[in-house]
Design an enzyme around this catalytic site. Sequence first.
Site, mmCIF file in Angstrom:
data_model
loop_
_atom_site.group_PDB
_atom_site.id
_atom_site.type_symbol
_atom_site.label_atom_id
_atom_site.label_comp_id
_atom_site.label_asym_id
_atom_site.label_seq_id
_atom_site.Cartn_x
_atom_site.Cartn_y
_atom_site.Cartn_z
ATOM 1 N N GLN A 165 0.990 -1.580 0.212
ATOM 2 C CA GLN A 165 -0.413 -0.098 -0.608
ATOM 3 C C GLN A 165 0.622 0.941 -0.449
ATOM 4 O OE1 GLN A 165 -3.232 0.291 -0.352
ATOM 5 N NE2 GLN A 165 -2.115 2.808 -0.016
ATOM 6 N N ASP A 168 -6.957 5.635 7.623
ATOM 7 C CA ASP A 168 -7.984 4.708 6.880
ATOM 8 C C ASP A 168 -9.164 3.952 8.654
ATOM 9 O OD1 ASP A 168 -7.716 1.791 6.680
ATOM 10 O OD2 ASP A 168 -5.878 1.458 7.368
ATOM 11 N N ARG A 191 -1.853 1.247 -6.742
ATOM 12 C CA ARG A 191 -1.157 -0.502 -6.024
ATOM 13 C C ARG A 191 -1.451 -1.332 -7.317
ATOM 14 N NH1 ARG A 191 -3.616 -2.117 -1.791
ATOM 15 N NH2 ARG A 191 -2.839 -3.964 -1.890
#
Length: 307
Positions: free
Chosen positions: A134, A226, A294
């Site tokens: 990530q 997050d 990604r």
Amino acid sequence: MTKDLLSINDLKDDLASVISDSIRLKTESGPKKSSKKSSMSGKNVVLLFEKPSLRTKASFAVAVQQLGGNAVYMSPDEVQIGKRESVSDVGKVLSRYFDVIVYRAFSHTTMVELAEAASAPVINALDDLEHPCQIVGDLMTIKEKKGDLKGLKLAYIGDGNNVCNSLLLGCAIVGMNISVASPTNHKPSEEVSNKAKELTSKSGSNVDILTNPFKAAENADIIYTDVWVSMGQESEREEKEKVFLPYQISEKTMSNAKPDAIFMHCLPAHRGLEVVPEVIDGPKSVIFDQAENRLHAQKGMLLASLK
Ligand code: CP
Ligand code: NVA
């Protein structure tokens, strides 16, 4: 770099070149086309997952295919790692078939155990301590948006989790300043924070571990959050949703950052919890560029693991 990529710190001095290579691979191929060179022709990669995934599984499968290799996904139910078969036997057996093992685990201890047993390189596709794939993609995104990484300030506001730990190390390696704001009982790993501080003695940046989200956001180039409840921590949901409310990213948080600050989230996201819809779906949000990257960043990581 070591054989395995279990921590973003395993890339060490190669991190900057993996980010540049990933940007080059993106320019060469675009999101839905194969890379010109079949750099992974004849190579087989196993995607061994103990937890759910959208981005990591899909982007690794496409990355391997676009590089000319073959990816095989193994679900939690079929392998039952540590239950049907020991972690170490799984690592040894898979190394007889595959050139790279991409592994998503509940525990970092299991990640290390599998890597020690495996002769094939192991890439950490997320565990309870880190999420290096990530963060390589995120640093690539920041470089694309801001031009350079050194001297920028990233504010991570929320749970001191796997994403936060890898951000601490990644920012410290590339010379970015990082301020983390989390509730007292949810700070990032002390060992990781100390390691990040040690790394800044080489790169010259700062690491601040705070509790005040508005202080962390001050003058930031990037605001990052997050989920409050990571996979495997579902029993903590009720307590966390109360404690974390002051850490929700709102327009007020964004107004403490630089006027041209960007908003980042690794996804999946919960609108109305860790971030308000006006920010995550607003003009400063780069979440879908992050998700796309990604794919490109993991091409860079796969090639680095095979060097
Ligand atoms: N950000 C991320 O790793 O997403 P997945 O859990 O869907 O793979
Ligand atoms: N911290 C989150 C990241 C998901 C990509 C989790 O571990 O669930």
